[in-house]
Design a protein around this motif. Structure first.
Motif, PDB file in Angstrom:
ATOM      1  N   ASP A 127     -55.575   6.253 -31.731  1.00 32.46           N
ATOM      2  CA  ASP A 127     -55.955   6.702 -33.061  1.00 32.46           C
ATOM      3  C   ASP A 127     -57.457   6.591 -33.246  1.00 32.46           C
ATOM      4  O   ASP A 127     -58.099   7.480 -33.799  1.00 32.46           O
ATOM      5  CB  ASP A 127     -55.216   5.859 -34.092  1.00 32.46           C
ATOM      6  CG  ASP A 127     -55.508   6.336 -35.494  1.00 32.46           C
ATOM      7  OD1 ASP A 127     -55.353   7.555 -35.717  1.00 32.46           O
ATOM      8  OD2 ASP A 127     -55.913   5.530 -36.324  1.00 32.46           O
ATOM      9  N   GLY A 169     -58.191  10.233 -32.853  1.00 37.04           N
ATOM     10  CA  GLY A 169     -58.074  10.657 -34.234  1.00 37.04           C
ATOM     11  C   GLY A 169     -59.378  10.514 -34.995  1.00 37.04           C
ATOM     12  O   GLY A 169     -59.884  11.458 -35.586  1.00 37.04           O
ATOM     13  N   ARG A 194     -57.697  14.443 -33.407  1.00 36.82           N
ATOM     14  CA  ARG A 194     -56.497  14.533 -32.582  1.00 36.82           C
ATOM     15  C   ARG A 194     -56.588  15.617 -31.518  1.00 36.82           C
ATOM     16  O   ARG A 194     -55.594  15.954 -30.892  1.00 36.82           O
ATOM     17  CB  ARG A 194     -55.247  14.750 -33.434  1.00 36.82           C
ATOM     18  CG  ARG A 194     -54.914  13.498 -34.199  1.00 36.82           C
ATOM     19  CD  ARG A 194     -53.484  13.528 -34.660  1.00 36.82           C
ATOM     20  NE  ARG A 194     -53.380  12.807 -35.917  1.00 36.82           N
ATOM     21  CZ  ARG A 194     -53.166  13.387 -37.076  1.00 36.82           C
ATOM     22  NH1 ARG A 194     -52.977  14.680 -37.155  1.00 36.82           N
ATOM     23  NH2 ARG A 194     -53.109  12.664 -38.160  1.00 36.82           N
ATOM     24  N   SER A 205     -50.109   8.738 -35.614  1.00 30.87           N
ATOM     25  CA  SER A 205     -50.502   8.547 -34.220  1.00 30.87           C
ATOM     26  C   SER A 205     -49.577   7.564 -33.529  1.00 30.87           C
ATOM     27  O   SER A 205     -49.507   7.499 -32.322  1.00 30.87           O
ATOM     28  CB  SER A 205     -51.925   8.029 -34.150  1.00 30.87           C
ATOM     29  OG  SER A 205     -51.981   6.738 -34.688  1.00 30.87           O
ATOM     30  N   PRO A 252     -49.189  11.201 -28.003  1.00 25.38           N
ATOM     31  CA  PRO A 252     -50.630  11.496 -28.016  1.00 25.38           C
ATOM     32  C   PRO A 252     -51.018  12.676 -27.131  1.00 25.38           C
ATOM     33  O   PRO A 252     -52.114  13.212 -27.243  1.00 25.38           O
ATOM     34  CB  PRO A 252     -51.248  10.207 -27.490  1.00 25.38           C
ATOM     35  CG  PRO A 252     -50.168   9.517 -26.750  1.00 25.38           C
ATOM     36  CD  PRO A 252     -48.893   9.889 -27.435  1.00 25.38           C
ATOM     37  N   PRO A 308     -53.126  19.372 -31.263  1.00 22.01           N
ATOM     38  CA  PRO A 308     -53.150  19.099 -32.704  1.00 22.01           C
ATOM     39  C   PRO A 308     -52.119  19.943 -33.465  1.00 22.01           C
ATOM     40  O   PRO A 308     -51.508  19.453 -34.412  1.00 22.01           O
ATOM     41  CB  PRO A 308     -54.569  19.473 -33.113  1.00 22.01           C
ATOM     42  CG  PRO A 308     -55.365  19.433 -31.871  1.00 22.01           C
ATOM     43  CD  PRO A 308     -54.442  19.709 -30.735  1.00 22.01           C
ATOM     44  N   THR A 349     -48.751  18.445 -33.046  1.00 29.27           N
ATOM     45  CA  THR A 349     -48.688  17.189 -33.777  1.00 29.27           C
ATOM     46  C   THR A 349     -48.406  17.446 -35.252  1.00 29.27           C
ATOM     47  O   THR A 349     -47.516  16.844 -35.837  1.00 29.27           O
ATOM     48  CB  THR A 349     -50.030  16.448 -33.638  1.00 29.27           C
ATOM     49  OG1 THR A 349     -50.390  16.439 -32.266  1.00 29.27           O
ATOM     50  CG2 THR A 349     -49.906  15.038 -34.136  1.00 29.27           C
TER      51      THR A 349
END
Lengths: 582, 317, 324
Positions: free
Chosen positions: A456, A460, A493, C38, C43, C47, C50
């Motif tokens: 993350d 992220g 991400r 997350s 992972p 995107p 996700t």
């Protein structure tokens, strides 16, 4: 006092009796275990599979089971790694003008005896599109439409030429309309179609593979029997005469790898389908009943930098770090020599695409030489120290207070790594990189972080200086270079975690996807690797071997390939030892 | 009803009198108690073991200066790259990257003391303050605090620590210490509360109330000195549980990765796959954990008997 | 009437405590650093993928809305669907619970019985060598580092001597053939012995010490002195008068020491691959499977609260002063 003595004697006697009884019962129980079925292959699994629902079970352990059941049209040859026909009869016929691939199918039956036809291929495509199946959908997007002129022919129409069509689309497992048709129809009416598809409980998966599920006892074992309708039996595919030659597979679930390895040493299991830490090797090597397999892995373990902010937005500083990082040390100490140092961002085992001529940073030099080179580079770039790492008479000293070329002091540099329980190698590498950075005065700190928080932070939020991560199962097709370093993917991400922006690189990366001629594509891929190793958004570090062990007294004939002997080929050709002698 | 400390009972009956007398002639009393204490076989054993570990903890400061390769975390023997057994240069052998196990064991002793003592200290302070306030104030506040204590007391601390550390990422050692302390105050505060309740109506408290002393003053000047010995007793038991919980957490891989500890050593031997053929690596940390916790526990038992004259007399008879 | 009010009050208390635990748990899981997404989503996805998955899981809704959904579902017994297994949490827990109960109750009962017996002897012979040996061994049991001890047992008895299986609950090769129920039962028993011994030893220490101190307390009471004065035999006094009274707090303490046993239980299950709640919780926690971890934890909290409720009731029954 007399009573107390008597009591004590009686008590001791009782205790002794109890212990003896216990041992007797245990000995009796262990001796009365039935002799094992000679056709039963016992395999240890490190963890419970997530799900037998194909769309949810995407984790490594579910795949070990599901890959015996659901089969793709094409798969990679275990030795040459070329893509060869599997459910398909032959290589596809490519029509350059119309951008179509025509695939002929074998005579294949599902494990319930019904025919596998082009209808099922169409259905699989429909599912990927209807549910936007993660992982597949983005790849299948290049398909304009699929036609089925007859039951054994499928024609794929593409939107544009694609170099990854064979490796990313044709290798997707096929599902049967019979099994999924009604489920899919029902799930599509729900508010969350994908989620309800994934939550659907599959008790008996229907596939075309060598084995079918017989019984699943949660938390204990999975029993698979030979599929009587398996298309490959007696066929020679990929240089192997396929079986399967065992009657059934028994996957036992172990919670910790040490217990599984003890079970292997004892002969409870014939193969442990998991990675073995080098520490176990000393014991395993001494046993005659154990064979060890070392295979290269299609993996990339690297040190990533954040190019978006100081101090690592400076290419020269990244190069200086690359100079002091001792890959030799990582290989000998941390990997205990079970691995290869990584030169480029493509593993050296991937011979065709790997570029051996990329820039090397002081490989094979001594510690002092490394520090001097890095010091020279940084000094020329304007960095300064209160006490430089190299004194005026050329001695290596402990440096202090490094300053950026702008004259500002450098803030603490944090190197994020996964925690030691997740991967002791990466965590320890982090500690070592920290020490090496400190040799040239960088205020580095290695900090292990729970894996998800780490992702993350890095992927992220982009709030980091450097990190150590690895891709354990890289696709053999090098298209991932585009995913990792295309500036388009530098977003929250997104895959471009370093924030690498290079227009020249972007252009090459996008161009290579359309190059169907492999030789031309190779030139571009090589050029891309050179750019990455010059700019160093990632510093490739190492590539561990897959270490596996088998118990050799009952079965033999395992097939080694990249990523180890745990693959469908092994399951199809492993034979009981007796039958080999005949 | 016996009071529970991590699953273990401590008899608190008949304690009040003995404690109260401690206030006067403090030094004299202490020497007397120490004599009784050291004569007690439990206490003696505990003190001896503790002393050995204390020496080990102190030695951990010296060892890295003898030779940098004896640094427990980053010191590496240049000639060794696999786990080796005991030798002259490495008394307990080395781990799989060539670090000295004896140095790690010494460092582990230091960390165990730090973790055990500090988290015990925090939990005792917390438990004592809450217990005194609860007992002194009574009413709704008392009910609220004791209900909270009830909730925390029944929760399995290791499970909670596991959940927290997986959610918030790897904790550093001080946060672990602090969380253990938070999980561990309720039992103490219950005992202190009942002690406070019995003190509350003593003449000297009433007298200082009449004299116009503030509540805070009464709590900290008059009640606290009287509950302090009891709190000390509980501290020894707290040390035991804190060390065990930290070790379990480290063993499962949720400990502070930048800190060598016994639990961490066990995690390394486990995860590196040396578990079953490196007894020189596996046994010492496990035995040390047991011995040190045992020592603190024995100390507590002995102290318990010192503080409770009735138990002592019977023990002699 | 008074009793009923007391019981009702206690029950209300449990409901409130449970609600508090539920709420704290929810917010802990949602507000921890790193967005929940997350933690759940693979992972390696792009995107776009996700984002799509997040919507499918309902994680894009505001947190209050998620909380209300959570409360509503919990109250109807719907604990949600496990992120990891994709199956209803209820079903997973149902599968695991039996194994935990089997291991826990048998080891607790065994440990309590033996602990009471040994504690009695120890207290009766206070100060003797036997007492010292028993107390010290009990202390050693109590301070043992569980996973270390469990692994040692596994290595010695499972591997070196080889009379016990290496973890798990059954021998699959026996089960995939058509074996009799008797053989299967024996097989499970055989697998249970090592984890049972581990849990037994951990619990034994505390029961022994508790019984010892409780017995010592009872021996000081007046009625024992009276019994002695009456000339009853020592054995009768020990077993009939003293031990019976002393054992009460031990029995009721099972509830209070449960939290401690659960810590040990989770570690034991983990090492012996015993597919119970504790192991599932550790697994769920390390895989960020919120619904499952939440449910496991709620279940543990519920069991602990109920056990303590029963203890309270027992005490109220035995000592009527409490309700007044």
């Amino acid at each position: 006092m007399g009573t107390s003595l008597k009591l004590r004697v009686r008590f001791c006697f009782n205790l002794l009796l109890l212990v003896i009884m216990l041992i007797a019962v245990a000995a009796f129980l262990s001796s009365c275990q039935k002799p094992r079925n000679p056709g039963l292959l016992n395999i240890g699994l490190p963890e419970e599979p997530r799900s037998l629902n194909l769309w949810l079970g995407t984790d490594a352990n579910s795949r070990k089971i599901l890959s015996q059941i659901y089969q793709p049209l094409y798969r990679r040859h275990p030795e040459t790694l070329e893509i060869i026909p599997w459910l398909a009869r032959e290589n596809p016929v490519f029509d350059k003008k119309n951008l179509t691939y025509t695939v002929k199918l074998r005579d294949v039956k599902w494990s319930d005896g019904s025919d596998f036809t082009s209808e099922d291929v169409l259905f699989t495509k429909q599912m990927v599109f209807d549910f936007k199946i993660p992982r597949y959908y983005s790849k299948w997007n290049i398909i304009k439409k699929i036609e089925a002129p007859d039951a054994h022919t499928v024609v794929f129409h593409l939107k544009k030429p694609s170099a990854i069509f064979m490796s990313r689309v044709m290798t997707v497992p096929m599902v049967s309309k019979k099994e999924w048709g009604t489920i899919a129809k029902e799930a599509l009416t729900k508010a969350k179609p994908l989620r309800s598809l994934q939550d659907y409980e599959i008790e008996k998966p229907l596939g075309t593979g060598p084995f079918v599920l017989s019984e699943y006892k949660k938390g204990s074992y999975i029993h698979m029997k030979k599929n009587p309708y398996f298309f490959g039996r007696g066929q020679k595919i990929g240089n192997h005469l396929l079986g399967p030659y065992v009657d059934s597979l028994l996957f036992r679930i172990y919670g910790t790898s040490d217990v599984a390895i003890l079970a292997l040493e004892k002969g409870d299991i014939d193969y442990y389908w998991g990675d073995i830490q080098p520490g176990y090797l000393k014991d395993l090597k001494e046993l005659d009943s154990i064979d060890l397999y070392f295979n290269k892995k299609s993996a990339l373990y690297f040190l990533g930098f954040n190019l978006r902010k100081p101090p690592f937005n400076d290419k020269l500083l990244r190069q200086a770090v690359a100079m002091v990082v001792n890959k030799e040390f990582i290989l000998t100490r941390i990997l205990q020599n079970f691995g290869t140092p990584m030169q480029s961002v493509i593993p050296s085992g991937n011979h065709f695409w790997f570029n051996p001529n990329v820039r090397k940073y002081e490989d094979g030099k001594t510690r002092d030489e490394r520090i001097k080179s890095a010091y020279g580079l940084l000094k020329a770039a304007g960095y300064s120290w209160d006490t430089p790492p190299v004194s005026e008479d050329g001695k290596i000293v402990t440096p202090s207070d490094i300053r950026l070329p702008s004259g500002e002091t450098m803030d603490d540099i944090v190197i994020l790594t996964p925690p030691a329980d997740y991967d002791p190698k990466r965590a320890f590498t982090g500690t070592m990189v920290q020490e090496w950075c400190r040799q040239i005065g960088l205020p580095a700190f290695s900090r292990p972080m729970a894996f998800n928080s780490l992702l993350d932070t890095v992927k992220g939020k982009h709030e980091f200086d450097a990190f150590i991560l690895g891709y354990g199962k890289l696709n053999l097709d090098p298209d991932y270079l585009r995913s990792f370093f295309d500036s388009k993917n530098d977003k929250p991400r997104g895959w471009n975690m370093s924030g690498y922006h290079n227009l020249k690189f972007d252009k090459l990366a996008r161009m290579q996807t359309t190059l169907i001629d492999e030789k031309k594509r190779k030139v571009v891929i090589w050029k891309m690797q050179e750019m990455i190793l010059e700019d160093l958004p990632y510093l490739p570090l190492y590539n561990p071997y897959v270490i596996e062990a088998i118990f050799n007294e009952r079965f033999d004939g395992w097939v080694s390939k990249v990523d180890g002997i745990g693959n469908i080929w092994s399951m199809c050709v492993v034979k009981p030892v007796d039958s080999l002698e005949e | 009803m016996p009071i529970w400390i991590r699953g273990l009972p401590i008899d608190v009956r008949g304690r009040t009198k003995g404690v109260f007398m401690l206030k006067n002639h403090y030094v004299q009393r202490f020497l007397q108690s120490w004599k009784i204490f050291i004569e007690n076989p439990l206490g003696k054993t505990g003190v001896i073991i503790l002393f050995v570990f204390m020496v080990m903890a102190l030695a951990s400061f010296v060892v890295p200066h003898i030779n940098p390769m004896y640094d427990p975390m980053i010191g590496i023997d240049p000639n060794i790259s696999i786990s080796t057994g005991p030798s002259l240069t490495h008394w307990l052998g080395t781990d799989n990257v060539g670090r000295d196990l004896f140095a790690q064991l010494l460092e582990g002793a230091k960390v165990a003391f730090i973790v055990g003592l500090s988290s015990a200290f925090f939990s005792i302070v917390l438990g004592m303050v809450i217990g005194m306030i609860s007992g002194y104030a009574g009413g709704t506040l008392d009910t609220f605090l004791m209900r909270t204590a009830d909730i925390i007391m029944v929760l399995p601390s290791l499970v909670i620590l596991l959940i927290l550390s997986s959610l918030f990422g790897q904790f550093n050692i001080w946060i672990i210490v602090f969380i253990i302390a938070i999980m561990r105050w309720p039992a103490v505060s219950r005992v202190i509360r009942s002690q406070t309740l019995s003190l509350k109506h003593r003449p000297f408290i009433e007298a200082s109330k009449v004299a116009g002393a503030s509540h805070l003053r009464i709590i900290f000047r008059h009640i606290m000195p009287n509950v302090l010995p009891l709190a000390f007793l509980y501290m020894t038991f707290r040390v035991t549980s804190a060390i065990l919980v930290e070790a379990a957490l480290s063993f499962l891989g949720f400990g502070d990765p930048s800190q060598v500890s016994w639990g961490m050593m066990l995690q390394w031997v486990w995860k590196s796959g040396n578990m079953f053929h490196a007894p020189y690596w596996l046994l010492p940390p496990g035995i040390s954990i047991s011995l040190l916790t045992l020592a603190f526990y024995l100390l507590g038992r002995a102290m318990d008997e010192v503080l409770d004259p009735r138990l002592r007399k019977e023990g002699r008879a | 009437m008074r009793n009923q009010i007391y019981i009702l009050g206690k029950l209300m208390e449990i409901v409130i405590i449970f609600f508090v635990i539920m709420t704290v748990l929810f917010f802990l899981f949602r507000l921890s650093p790193g967005d929940p997404v997350s933690k759940v989503v693979d992972p390696m996805l792009t995107p776009e993928d996700t984002q799509y998955l997040i919507e499918q899981m309902g994680l894009d809704k505001p947190i209050w809305e998620q909380y209300m959904v959570y409360l509503k579902n919990c109250s109807t017994g719907n604990l949600g669907v496990s992120f990891h297994y994709g199956e209803p949490v209820f079903k997973i827990i149902k599968e695991r619970l039996g194994w935990t109960i089997l291991l826990f109750t048998s080891s607790t009962v065994l440990a309590a019985l033996v602990g009471v017996f040994l504690g009695k002897i120890s207290a009766w012979n206070k100060g003797s060598r036997l007492d010292n040996i028993l107390s010290i061994s009990a202390l050693v049991c109590y301070t043992l580092f569980i996973p270390w001890f469990a692994l040692l047992l596994l290595w010695i008895f499972g591997f070196k001597i080889g009379i016990f299986p290496l973890g798990g609950i059954l021998s699959p090769e026996l089960w995939v053939t058509n074996s009799s129920w008797f053989a299967r039962g024996l097989d499970i028993l055989h697998h249970m012995i090592l984890p049972l011994i581990t849990l037994f030893i951990i619990n034994l220490g505390s029961y022994l010490l508790l019984m010892r101190s409780s017995m010592l307390g009872v021996l000081r009471e007046d009625y024992i002195i009276t019994a002695r004065a009456k000339g009853l035999s020592e054995k009768v006094i020990r077993n009939k008068h003293a031990a019976k009274n002393a054992a009460l707090p031990v029995v009721t303490s099972v509830g209070l020491s449960l939290a401690f046993s659960i810590n040990g239980g989770a570690l034991t299950e983990q090492i012996f691959t015993w597919p119970g709640i504790g192991r599932e919780l550790i697994f769920a926690v390390s895989n960020n499977d919120y619904p499952l971890a939440q449910a496991c934890f709620l279940l543990i909290a519920l069991v602990v609260l109920l056990a303590n409720f029963i203890v309270d009731m027992l005490y109220a029954y035995l000592d009527p002063r409490i309700t007044h």
